[in-house]
Design an enzyme around this catalytic site. Structure first.
Site, PDB file in Angstrom:
ATOM      1  N   HIS A   1      28.308  -2.487   5.534  1.00  0.00           N
ATOM      2  CA  HIS A   1      28.150  -3.038   6.891  1.00  0.00           C
ATOM      3  C   HIS A   1      27.924  -4.552   6.823  1.00  0.00           C
ATOM      4  O   HIS A   1      28.486  -5.314   7.592  1.00  0.00           O
ATOM      5  CB  HIS A   1      26.912  -2.448   7.582  1.00  0.00           C
ATOM      6  CG  HIS A   1      26.947  -0.964   7.808  1.00  0.00           C
ATOM      7  ND1 HIS A   1      26.124  -0.094   7.147  1.00  0.00           N
ATOM      8  CD2 HIS A   1      27.696  -0.206   8.649  1.00  0.00           C
ATOM      9  CE1 HIS A   1      26.342   1.142   7.562  1.00  0.00           C
ATOM     10  NE2 HIS A   1      27.296   1.107   8.474  1.00  0.00           N
TER      11      HIS A   1
ATOM     12  N   GLN B   1      40.085   5.589  11.176  1.00  0.00           N
ATOM     13  CA  GLN B   1      39.412   5.045  12.361  1.00  0.00           C
ATOM     14  C   GLN B   1      39.997   3.676  12.718  1.00  0.00           C
ATOM     15  O   GLN B   1      40.281   3.382  13.880  1.00  0.00           O
ATOM     16  CB  GLN B   1      37.917   4.932  12.057  1.00  0.00           C
ATOM     17  CG  GLN B   1      37.120   4.191  13.095  1.00  0.00           C
ATOM     18  CD  GLN B   1      35.634   4.204  12.770  1.00  0.00           C
ATOM     19  OE1 GLN B   1      34.981   5.226  12.957  1.00  0.00           O
ATOM     20  NE2 GLN B   1      35.096   3.115  12.282  1.00  0.00           N
TER      21      GLN B   1
ATOM     22  N   VAL C   1      33.325  -1.725   0.419  1.00  0.00           N
ATOM     23  CA  VAL C   1      32.326  -2.180  -0.556  1.00  0.00           C
ATOM     24  C   VAL C   1      31.847  -0.942  -1.323  1.00  0.00           C
ATOM     25  O   VAL C   1      31.551   0.098  -0.716  1.00  0.00           O
ATOM     26  CB  VAL C   1      31.155  -2.895   0.143  1.00  0.00           C
ATOM     27  CG1 VAL C   1      30.074  -3.290  -0.856  1.00  0.00           C
ATOM     28  CG2 VAL C   1      31.669  -4.126   0.888  1.00  0.00           C
TER      29      VAL C   1
ATOM     30  N   SER D   1      26.324   5.414   4.699  1.00  0.00           N
ATOM     31  CA  SER D   1      24.965   5.784   5.115  1.00  0.00           C
ATOM     32  C   SER D   1      24.662   7.217   4.654  1.00  0.00           C
ATOM     33  O   SER D   1      23.506   7.574   4.454  1.00  0.00           O
ATOM     34  CB  SER D   1      24.827   5.687   6.636  1.00  0.00           C
ATOM     35  OG  SER D   1      25.239   4.418   7.076  1.00  0.00           O
TER      36      SER D   1
HETATM   37  P1  AMP Z   1      29.287   3.289  10.522  1.00  0.00           P
HETATM   38  O1  AMP Z   1      27.914   2.751  10.685  1.00  0.00           O
HETATM   39  O2  AMP Z   1      29.429   4.290   9.429  1.00  0.00           O
HETATM   40  O3  AMP Z   1      29.902   3.732  11.834  1.00  0.00           O
HETATM   41  O4  AMP Z   1      30.180   2.050  10.054  1.00  0.00           O
HETATM   42  C1  AMP Z   1      30.238   0.874  10.795  1.00  0.00           C
HETATM   43  C2  AMP Z   1      31.342   0.011  10.232  1.00  0.00           C
HETATM   44  O5  AMP Z   1      31.070  -0.290   8.864  1.00  0.00           O
HETATM   45  C3  AMP Z   1      32.723   0.701  10.262  1.00  0.00           C
HETATM   46  O6  AMP Z   1      33.707  -0.235  10.615  1.00  0.00           O
HETATM   47  C4  AMP Z   1      32.887   1.156   8.835  1.00  0.00           C
HETATM   48  O7  AMP Z   1      34.234   1.274   8.434  1.00  0.00           O
HETATM   49  C5  AMP Z   1      32.200   0.029   8.081  1.00  0.00           C
HETATM   50  N1  AMP Z   1      31.804   0.467   6.750  1.00  0.00           N
HETATM   51  C6  AMP Z   1      31.071   1.565   6.435  1.00  0.00           C
HETATM   52  N2  AMP Z   1      30.957   1.672   5.095  1.00  0.00           N
HETATM   53  C7  AMP Z   1      31.637   0.639   4.568  1.00  0.00           C
HETATM   54  C8  AMP Z   1      31.891   0.205   3.220  1.00  0.00           C
HETATM   55  N3  AMP Z   1      31.429   0.869   2.172  1.00  0.00           N
HETATM   56  N4  AMP Z   1      32.634  -0.910   3.042  1.00  0.00           N
HETATM   57  C9  AMP Z   1      33.110  -1.604   4.121  1.00  0.00           C
HETATM   58  N5  AMP Z   1      32.902  -1.249   5.397  1.00  0.00           N
HETATM   59  C10 AMP Z   1      32.179  -0.140   5.620  1.00  0.00           C
END
Ligand code: AMP
Length: 294
Positions: free
Chosen positions: A49, A165, A188, A198
């Site tokens: 994030h 997504q 990442v 998460s």
């Molecule tokens: P989430 O909180 O899981 O809904 O993720 C919020 C944003 O963070 C989304 O655009 C995800 O694709 C991005 N995101 C989650 N994990 C990663 C990661 N490991 N690397 C890059 N972006 C991420």
């Protein structure tokens, strides 16, 4: 000095819960000609994030990050209730990254009683994760569309970890003439390759060790393709064999070779190709993918 400018001078990161106030802040920023960047999240922030936030910070004047654990993107048997939340820590992290506004809408205001209008991107939403999570992407697109309407960003930033997504949101933004830029940023990973998520918090130490097989299987696929493999079935079979070596801890949901724009399955690996997978590791459903260009 406008009241918004004064507001930010006094409180560096503003935490906004009200939809109305959020709209007022971005409207004023727009009138002042400021570029608004937006990073929607569900919180429990990790370096994945934060990479979006850091990247966005450099590309806009007013940076808004939202935290909303979206109930309508979880199925009835999924982990909405136990989804990790740590608002105190998230606030500290975002404030240290110079975020201007943390938007934390209340479910009761965003999804009030009587709410019935949904945004759906058929086709793309039924593929890959859509098969085992019916309704999931409809929940995502509905809430992302609402957040975009409220925040009115010029650019929104998403991770390629959730590649499907990202593709669906780009389609929604184009189809509905939302007129904003969507930027996808690299996944990442932990030092051993596991994509940060998460949900990794759910893994016990054995499961955590087994989960590395997901990225190893993507690297295996890339190696096979580099060595000349073009038959998707062969590559999927090799990945499947590697992942099943970690059974019963890891159970495959799907492994697919597909076109990165249409998400249509590809039998031959050529041109731009996405290898995507989802698997259950203990109770956690984890996803990962790799983009290959042949
Ligand atoms: P989430 O909180 O899981 O809904 O993720 C919020 C944003 O963070 C989304 O655009 C995800 O694709 C991005 N995101 C989650 N994990 C990663 C990661 N490991 N690397 C890059 N972006 C991420």
């Amino acid at each position: 000095m406008t009241w918004v400018a004064l507001f930010f001078k006094v409180y560096p990161m503003k935490i906004i819960k009200s939809i109305d106030l959020m709209k007022k802040i971005t409207l004023q920023a727009k009138r002042a000609g400021r570029v608004i960047g937006f990073v929607p999240t569900m919180g429990c922030l990790h370096p994945g994030h934060l990479s979006l936030v850091k990247y966005a910070r450099k590309r806009c004047d007013l940076l808004v990050v939202s935290i909303f654990v979206n109930p309508i993107q979880f199925g009835p048997k999924e982990d909405f209730r136990k989804y990790p939340r740590d608002m105190k820590r998230d606030k500290k992290l975002l404030s240290s990254l110079d975020v201007d506004v943390l938007f934390v809408p209340k479910a009761a205001e965003l999804l009030p009683a009587g709410f019935v209008s949904y945004v759906e991107v058929p086709g793309l939403s039924k593929k890959l994760c859509g098969r085992s999570r019916p309704g999931h992407f409809r929940g995502v697109t509905t809430i992302v569309a609402k957040l975009i309407n409220i925040v009115a960003p010029d650019i929104a930033f998403f991770g390629k970890k959730d590649f499907q997504q990202l593709v669906i949101i780009k389609k929604m933004v184009a189809d509905l003439n939302m007129g904003i830029g969507i930027v996808g940023l690299p996944t990442v990973r932990e030092p051993d390759g596991l994509a940060m998520s998460s949900r990794n918090i759910y893994l016990d130490s054995d499961e955590r060790a087994s989960a590395t097989v997901l990225y190893r299987s993507l690297r295996l696929a890339r190696k096979l393709v580099r060595e000349g493999a073009r038959d998707s079935r062969r590559v999927i079979k090799a990945k499947r064999q590697l992942i099943t070596s970690q059974r019963p801890k890891v159970q495959i949901d799907y492994i697919e070779v597909c076109d990165p724009e249409t998400l249509e399955e590809k039998t031959k690996i050529k041109g731009k190709t996405l290898i995507a997978l989802a698997a259950y590791v203990g109770d956690a459903r984890l996803i990962d993918n790799m983009f290959i260009r042949v």
